[in-house]
Write an enzyme that holds these catalytic residues in place. Structure first.
Site, mmCIF file in Angstrom:
data_model
loop_
_atom_site.group_PDB
_atom_site.id
_atom_site.type_symbol
_atom_site.label_atom_id
_atom_site.label_comp_id
_atom_site.label_asym_id
_atom_site.label_seq_id
_atom_site.Cartn_x
_atom_site.Cartn_y
_atom_site.Cartn_z
ATOM 1 N N ASP A 401 96.338 42.300 10.919
ATOM 2 C CA ASP A 401 97.214 42.821 9.864
ATOM 3 C C ASP A 401 96.515 42.684 8.509
ATOM 4 O O ASP A 401 95.459 42.043 8.396
ATOM 5 C CB ASP A 401 98.535 42.033 9.895
ATOM 6 C CG ASP A 401 99.592 42.655 9.012
ATOM 7 O OD1 ASP A 401 99.496 43.856 8.705
ATOM 8 O OD2 ASP A 401 100.525 41.923 8.603
ATOM 9 N N GLU A 404 93.645 46.296 4.950
ATOM 10 C CA GLU A 404 93.269 47.499 4.168
ATOM 11 C C GLU A 404 92.052 47.240 3.278
ATOM 12 O O GLU A 404 91.333 48.216 3.016
ATOM 13 C CB GLU A 404 94.465 47.958 3.333
ATOM 14 C CG GLU A 404 95.624 48.491 4.159
ATOM 15 C CD GLU A 404 96.361 47.397 4.951
ATOM 16 O OE1 GLU A 404 96.439 46.270 4.434
ATOM 17 O OE2 GLU A 404 96.834 47.682 6.050
ATOM 18 N N ASP A 472 104.834 48.985 7.707
ATOM 19 C CA ASP A 472 106.173 48.509 7.327
ATOM 20 C C ASP A 472 107.127 49.662 7.034
ATOM 21 O O ASP A 472 107.354 50.029 5.879
ATOM 22 C CB ASP A 472 106.067 47.577 6.117
ATOM 23 C CG ASP A 472 105.248 46.340 6.443
ATOM 24 O OD1 ASP A 472 104.996 46.098 7.642
ATOM 25 O OD2 ASP A 472 104.848 45.631 5.505
#
Ligand code: GLC
Length: 770
Positions: A401, A404, A472
């Site tokens: 997770d 980015e 999300d």
């Protein structure tokens, strides 16, 4: 204004814009055609009859390695030189290269123009920015770019690729978490694909801001470097694109089961309690997750000593109930002396740093952190080895997770160095490189077992290492529909194993929305229920007794379909065809496919048409493509090529089987690790055209399938002889099913008609007598 010239040998200057100009020198070198202009150099290479690469760089630019491409070019095709152009024939495509100025046009073998530069501008630079302007055809449609909001047809829209922690995104937000600079153009009954392999921040404009005069794509830096795919169908373009960038491995069978997640189950006792409840309530499930709170102060590769005191005991107990555990890892390494990964990373200089050598610092969950430089092989190996802290007690899946990479404030300074690069050059590939490190490391640690890797950020090629989910989302009907579109669009970029947070991550769903989303769950390649801290828990029994019953039935449907799903993943593994398929794959040139009313519909595998519906309506319009369709729940038959009004109560999502569909199913089991009753149901829906399905099975958890340890047979239905043919079984694996029960739908008055045959390896012919 500087000098502008169109004469051969001059670079054109118009203000700050540098056009590529005229071709001054052309030569074939090894397997490349090299074309020089005053200030740039173009290289043309052929990767296959239908794949041509164009690379244009400023003179003397150093060659770049690709994060995505795993193939080398083939020999150069014959070239024909004319006075002002060169043509290159690949057998399937003709590339015409105009010299004055340098422009590229791609034709198919019937001489039809598939795609071309805009004749005025072609490829240009503005400072470091590189852009190609392209001809836009009347009525041209565009699909692809992966995880992008908006319509299926991207005509009239523009997009940016810049991997972003897009918390609180809406159905309009751009960019999101992932970058796939690959799209497919559709016009005049033709198709082509274009992959712009450049990890810088990139831009795509499909006629949105050019008053429909041209389309363009470009990046803040790097090269113009694209692959043109000229196959005549979307399916073949996907096959070619995934040949170039790789295909997924077979996923572990358990990862196809229902997955229960939460930010966070706060202790081993809570994880076990949820798992036990799933079993007690007979809700099938295979996977439990630990989100960030299993760690000691969010330190990656640690366990909280109080709340997860004995991870092995917890995992063993989960295993005894038929569950696997997946744990989260984030890239941010907490700055804390005495924490192993911090100390090792500092000692070995494994973290991204400023040019003066100081480690870059930003805050994420653990507070102040450093970030591993995943662009270096030694760092990837170190990261991979560190998973022993998770694999030793028995963790089976690894959830990547915040890659980015996310840092509070989002704006990592441009001069931070990653590998040989600075951040703006490669940000979009960070998630890919992290997932690669996770995959390679855990694959080594797990021996012959398949790791399950999941990631939020990605770049093209990610399918080689990891499944993805769409980040999300929110507990709204709009997000339910958006999720379907994102999954379908991701399927157009080489990915098949894709999930969305069922129920919506942020906010609280109504019971109706929870039920509706779970009814879509069986048809989402990765079926995971997940929700944010502070939001209402999402476990299936929290929505009232009747809703629990419906959700159970939907999850059971997933387990019934696992033999079909697994065989479809084999197709993804061998051809790149995704499991969830926008109708634009099989019905590319039909207008209703792109109608916003129907654009969320998709085929799940080759034969099931799914129509996502919001929770607030009980009937919906469904577009049925040409052919005949059967409602899965009732057996009702519909002629295709029309829009029907379908009943859509919460307990019955509109799903249709295509005439001729051959769908292997099994009886409900509570976990893929439990032996079922040994009966494989083969459902066949009557049709007037011959049909087939490639059935595939293996042990579901090792790599032995790469060495023929599988069970594969071609299943056919021949309406003329009214026969079902089960081809001879290939491979060494013994099927888990002793018996095959044929269930024939729509064959006569009695539906379904049934036959039982022994699961023999030899060809089996079943003649259906009415
Ligand atoms: C991010 C993830 C989410 C996770 C949370 C806590 O928001 O997208 O899935 O639950 O972080 O780790």
């Amino acid at each position: 204004m500087k000098k502008a010239s169109t004469k051969a040998g001059f670079f054109c200057f118009t203000g700050m814009t540098e056009l590529t100009g005229n071709a001054t020198h052309i030569a074939a070198e090894e397997n490349k055609l090299i074309i020089e202009t005053y200030g740039a150099k173009a290289e043309i290479s052929i990767y296959g009859p239908e794949i041509i690469r164009i690379r244009i760089s400023k003179r003397n630019a150093a060659p770049r390695e690709s994060f995505a491409v795993i193939r080398e070019p083939a020999a150069l095709s014959p070239c024909h030189e004319e006075a002002d152009a060169i043509t290159l024939e690949t057998g399937a495509l003709t590339l015409r290269i105009d010299r004055f100025p340098l422009r590229f046009s791609f034709f198919n073998k019937n001489g039809q123009l598939l795609g071309a530069d805009d004749p005025r501008f072609g490829t240009t630079w503005q400072g470091d920015r590189v852009i190609t302007y392209r001809k836009l055809f009347p009525g041209e449609k565009f699909i692809g770019l992966g995880e992008k909001t908006g319509n299926l047809n991207r005509r009239g829209s523009n997009y940016v690729n810049w991997n972003t922690d897009a918390a609180l995104h809406t159905p309009e937000t751009d960019p999101l978490y992932k970058t796939f600079p690959f799209f497919i153009g559709i016009h005049d009954g033709l198709t082509y694909g274009l992959f712009f392999d450049n990890p810088h921040k990139s831009y795509f404009d499909f006629g949105a801001t050019t008053d429909d005069q041209m389309s363009w794509f470009g990046a803040d830096g790097g090269e113009m470097n694209y692959y043109f795919f000229g196959s005549a169908s979307v399916a073949k373009i996907l096959e070619d694109y995934t040949w170039l960038t790789g295909r997924m491995e077979m996923p572990p069978l358990w990862s196809l089961g229902y997955q229960q997640c939460r930010w966070s189950y706060m202790s081993a006792a809570e994880v076990l309690d949820v798992a036990r409840k799933l079993r007690e309530r007979q809700i099938p499930a295979d996977v439990m997750y630990c989100d960030i709170d299993y760690m000691d102060n969010y330190k990656i590769f640690t366990w909280n000593k109080d709340t997860f005191a004995d991870p092995k005991a917890m995992i063993d107990e989960l295993a005894s109930m038929g569950f696997k555990l997946v744990t989260i890892v984030d890239p941010g390494i907490k700055i804390e002396e005495g924490y192993l990964q911090y100390d090792e990373g500092i000692r070995e200089k494994f973290f991204a740093a400023y040019p003066n050598g100081e480690e870059y610092v930003a805050s994420v969950w653990p507070g102040r952190c450093h970030f591993p430089d995943f662009y270096r092989e030694d760092v990837r190996e170190w990261w991979g080895r560190s998973f022993a802290a998770l694999t030793d007690p028995g963790v089976a899946g690894f959830w990547n997770d915040m890659n980015e990479p996310a840092a509070w404030g989002q704006n990592i300074p441009w001069l931070v160095q990653f590998g040989k690069f600075t951040l703006p050059e490669v940000r979009n590939a960070y998630g890919l490189e992290m997932s690669k490190a996770t995959y390679l490391g855990t694959r080594k640690l797990l021996g012959n077992k398949r790791p399950f890797v999941l990631t939020r950020a990605a770049y093209s090629g990610i399918q080689r290492y990891s499944a993805v989910w769409t980040g999300d989302n929110a507990a709204t009907d709009e997000h339910l529909l958006l999720g379907a579109r994102l999954v379908n669009s991701l399927g157009l970029t080489g990915l098949s194993f894709i999930g969305v947070d069922i129920g919506g991550f942020m906010g609280d769903p109504t019971p109706g929305l929870m039920v509706r989303w779970n009814s879509l769950g069986p048809y989402i390649p990765m079926f995971r229920n997940h929700s944010a801290i502070m939001s209402k828990n999402r476990e299936p029994w929290l929505w009232g007794e009747e809703n629990e019953r419906i959700i159970r039935k939907d999850i059971e449907q997933r387990y019934r379909l696992i033999p079909y799903i697994y065989a479809c993943f084999y197709q993804s593994h061998t051809t790149g065809m995704p499991l969830a398929r926008t109708l634009a794959i099989d019905h590319t040139h039909l207008e209703p496919v792109y109608d916003p009313r129907f654009q969320n519909q998709f085929l799940f595998g080759p034969s099931l048409l799914v129509a996502p519906v919001v929770s607030t309506v009980e009937e919906t319009e469904v577009y049925l493509p040409p052919g005949t369709w059967y409602r899965l729940s009732t057996g009702e038959r519909f002629a295709g090529d029309q829009v029907i009004m379908a009943a859509a109560p919460l307990a019955d999502l509109p799903v249709f089987a295509k005439a001729g569909a051959i769908i292997p199913m099994q009886r409900v089991i509570q976990s893929t690790s439990f032996a079922g009753d040994g009966v494989l149901e083969l459902h066949v829906w009557h049709g007037h055209e011959p049909s087939e399905f490639l059935y595939y099975e293996d042990d579901g958890d090792s790599y032995n399938y790469l060495d023929s340890d599988y069970y594969r047979r071609l299943l056919k239905f021949d309406p003329e002889s009214n026969r079902i043919i089960l081809g001879q079984a290939k491979g060494r694996f013994a099927s888990r099913y002793r018996e095959i029960l044929l269930l024939l739908h729509g064959f006569g008055t009695h539906t379904p008609t049934t036959f039982t045959v022994k699961n023999d390896r030899q060809q089996i012919l079943v003649t259906i007598t009415k």
